[in-house]
Scaffold this motif. Structure first.
Motif, short mmCIF file in Angstrom:
data_model
loop_
_atom_site.label_atom_id
_atom_site.label_comp_id
_atom_site.label_asym_id
_atom_site.label_seq_id
_atom_site.Cartn_x
_atom_site.Cartn_y
_atom_site.Cartn_z
N UNK A 257 0.84 -1.19 0.00
CA UNK A 257 0.00 0.00 0.00
C UNK A 257 0.88 1.25 0.00
N UNK A 258 0.31 2.33 -0.47
CA UNK A 258 1.09 3.57 -0.62
C UNK A 258 1.67 4.06 0.70
N UNK A 259 0.90 3.93 1.78
CA UNK A 259 1.40 4.47 3.05
C UNK A 259 2.63 3.71 3.51
N UNK A 260 2.70 2.41 3.19
CA UNK A 260 3.89 1.64 3.56
C UNK A 260 5.08 2.08 2.73
N UNK A 261 4.85 2.40 1.45
CA UNK A 261 5.94 2.85 0.59
C UNK A 261 6.50 4.19 1.04
N UNK A 262 5.61 5.06 1.54
CA UNK A 262 6.04 6.40 1.93
C UNK A 262 6.52 6.46 3.37
N UNK A 263 6.17 5.46 4.18
CA UNK A 263 6.48 5.49 5.61
C UNK A 263 7.97 5.71 5.90
N UNK A 264 8.91 5.01 5.20
CA UNK A 264 10.34 5.25 5.50
C UNK A 264 10.76 6.69 5.28
N UNK A 265 10.23 7.31 4.23
CA UNK A 265 10.59 8.71 3.94
C UNK A 265 10.01 9.64 5.00
N UNK A 266 8.82 9.33 5.48
CA UNK A 266 8.20 10.14 6.54
C UNK A 266 9.05 10.05 7.81
N UNK A 267 9.51 8.84 8.13
CA UNK A 267 10.35 8.65 9.32
C UNK A 267 11.64 9.43 9.19
N UNK A 326 20.04 4.41 7.40
CA UNK A 326 18.70 4.61 7.95
C UNK A 326 18.11 5.95 7.53
N UNK A 327 18.96 6.84 7.06
CA UNK A 327 18.49 8.13 6.54
C UNK A 327 18.34 8.10 5.03
N UNK A 328 18.51 6.91 4.44
CA UNK A 328 18.33 6.73 3.00
C UNK A 328 17.61 5.41 2.76
N UNK A 329 16.27 5.42 2.66
CA UNK A 329 15.50 4.19 2.52
C UNK A 329 15.86 3.35 1.29
N UNK A 330 16.63 3.91 0.36
CA UNK A 330 16.99 3.16 -0.85
C UNK A 330 18.09 2.14 -0.57
N UNK A 331 18.83 2.32 0.52
CA UNK A 331 19.93 1.41 0.86
C UNK A 331 19.77 1.00 2.32
N UNK A 332 19.93 -0.28 2.60
CA UNK A 332 19.76 -0.75 3.98
C UNK A 332 21.09 -1.14 4.61
N UNK A 333 21.14 -1.07 5.92
CA UNK A 333 22.36 -1.46 6.64
C UNK A 333 22.67 -2.93 6.41
#
Length: 402
Positions: A257-267, A326-333
């Protein structure tokens, strides 16, 4: 041919076009099922053999060394690590059950492929890709239940405990996926729909599709006993839609769902806002927030890598990478840590070849370089995710307290 001739359930269905499908219900860890498959193919009464396998599972049977060709970093980079880990865990569960009964797992499918090819009969793959099924199971569960479901799956499958009588009897019903997940989600429609009902629809549609496209007069379909009734009912009363329409619908992987896709950027936006407000109130407060962020986020990610017994430099990498990724949702630790682990401890061909054997034992997941890298990815990612929320609350706690 009747069910009385064998303990293995057997039913022949005649379609409207006068073509026939004989369904054999098997247990995936039963030597009797493998023997019955051999017996039926030897009668020469069939001109095609359909098996409850998807292309990837079929390939794993005919090319047992294919895992050695897997590009582990690409698997992780493309977001397939969770599915690979779950598939290995499911295979480990089946292997553990089969070993307790003293036979080779999936013996009836291997027998079907081998004997059908020897008799020059086409082998038809009718099951849905296991990755699609797992993703649809995942999507069907509310987000707050997903970690518990798959965490319980992995924990139960790699358990060193001897399988109980109930587990073995359930597996004799013929579906390894159902046997595994049913212990974690008893009587849940969310589980039954993608795991059983949808696959019944898919396999019956694949059988009808193949018969419509080919010239098969009498097809032998070898499926788990747990699917036999559902497939039989659907063949007798087919879906009004065309088989192609049914298959295309069931092959769709649900989108988040869209809110899940946007949630990392909101955080991320909230965390950066917290930093900004902190420095606005004073350099000391802002610096304290940054230190909290680095120590908590990096520390928990590094702890995850440590639990996975990663290389010491991988643990350091996880600590340094987590606060930034963690400040870039495109790449994970987890991805960065796994890449470091692959570089420092490159899996050998022997590690890939031993995967099925090593994953049966709990310790094997840490000893094999392939599964250990997957654990590094999973645990470092999980640690960083927890760290993001814990550090975030700490940042806003400083704001509210100053």
């Amino acid at each position: 041919m009747s069910a009385k001739e064998s303990n293995e359930p057997l039913e022949t269905i005649e379609l409207n076009n006068h073509r026939k499908i004989t369904i054999l219900g098997t247990a995936h860890v039963s030597q009797a099922s493998a023997d019955k498959v051999k017996e039926l193919i030897a009668t020469q009464a069939f001109d095609a053999v359909a098996v409850e396998l998807c292309p990837s599972r079929y390939k794993a049977i005919i090319e047992p060394d294919q895992l050695a060709k897997m590009d582990l970093f690409q698997v992780i980079r493309q977001g397939q690590a969770y599915m690979v880990a779950a598939s290995l865990a499911l295979g480990a569960f089946q292997q553990r059950m089969a070993e307790s009964m003293g036979i080779e797992p999936g013996a009836e499918m291997r027998t079907a492929i081998r004997d059908a090819q020897a008799a020059s009969l086409p082998v038809i793959l009718i099951d849905r890709e296991i990755g699609v099924t797992l993703k649809r199971i995942y999507h069907n569960f509310p987000w707050w239940q997903r970690f518990g479901l798959f965490g319980g799956l992995l924990a139960s499958i790699i358990s060193r405990e001897t399988p109980s009588t109930e587990e073995i009897e359930r597996l004799k019903e013929g579906d390894v996926l159902e046997s595994t997940f049913s212990q974690l989600a008893e009587n849940q429609q969310d589980l039954y729909q993608p795991l059983i009902a949808e696959r019944d629809q898919y396999m019956s549609a694949r059988l009808l599709q193949e018969i419509a496209q080919g010239q098969h007069q009498h097809t032998l379909a070898i499926v788990g006993a747990g699917h036999m009734q559902g497939i039989g009912n659907l063949l007798r009363s087919p879906d009004p839609r065309s088989p192609n329409e049914v298959i295309n619908e069931l092959d769709v992987v649900p989108q988040r769902s869209r809110w899940i896709q946007y949630a990392p950027w909101v955080i991320v936006a909230l965390i950066l806002t917290g930093f900004f407000l902190g420095f606005q109130r004073g350099p000391e407060i802002g610096l304290a927030m940054v230190i909290d962020w680095v120590l908590i986020n990096g520390g928990l990610s590094a702890m995850g890598a440590l639990i996975a017994l990663a290389h010491p430099l991988t643990i350091v990498t996880a600590f340094l990478a987590a606060p930034l990724t963690s400040l870039n949702p495109m790449v994970g630790a987890g991805m960065v840590a796994a890449a470091a682990e692959i570089y420092l401890r490159k899996p050998k061909v022997s590690d890939f070849m031993r995967l099925r054997h090593d994953t049966v034992r709990l310790s094997g997941w840490w000893q094999n370089r392939v599964t250990r890298t997957l654990l590094v990815f999973l645990l470092a990612s999980f640690g960083s995710a927890i760290g993001t929320y814990v550090a975030g609350f700490r940042i806003f706690d400083r704001l509210s307290g100053n």
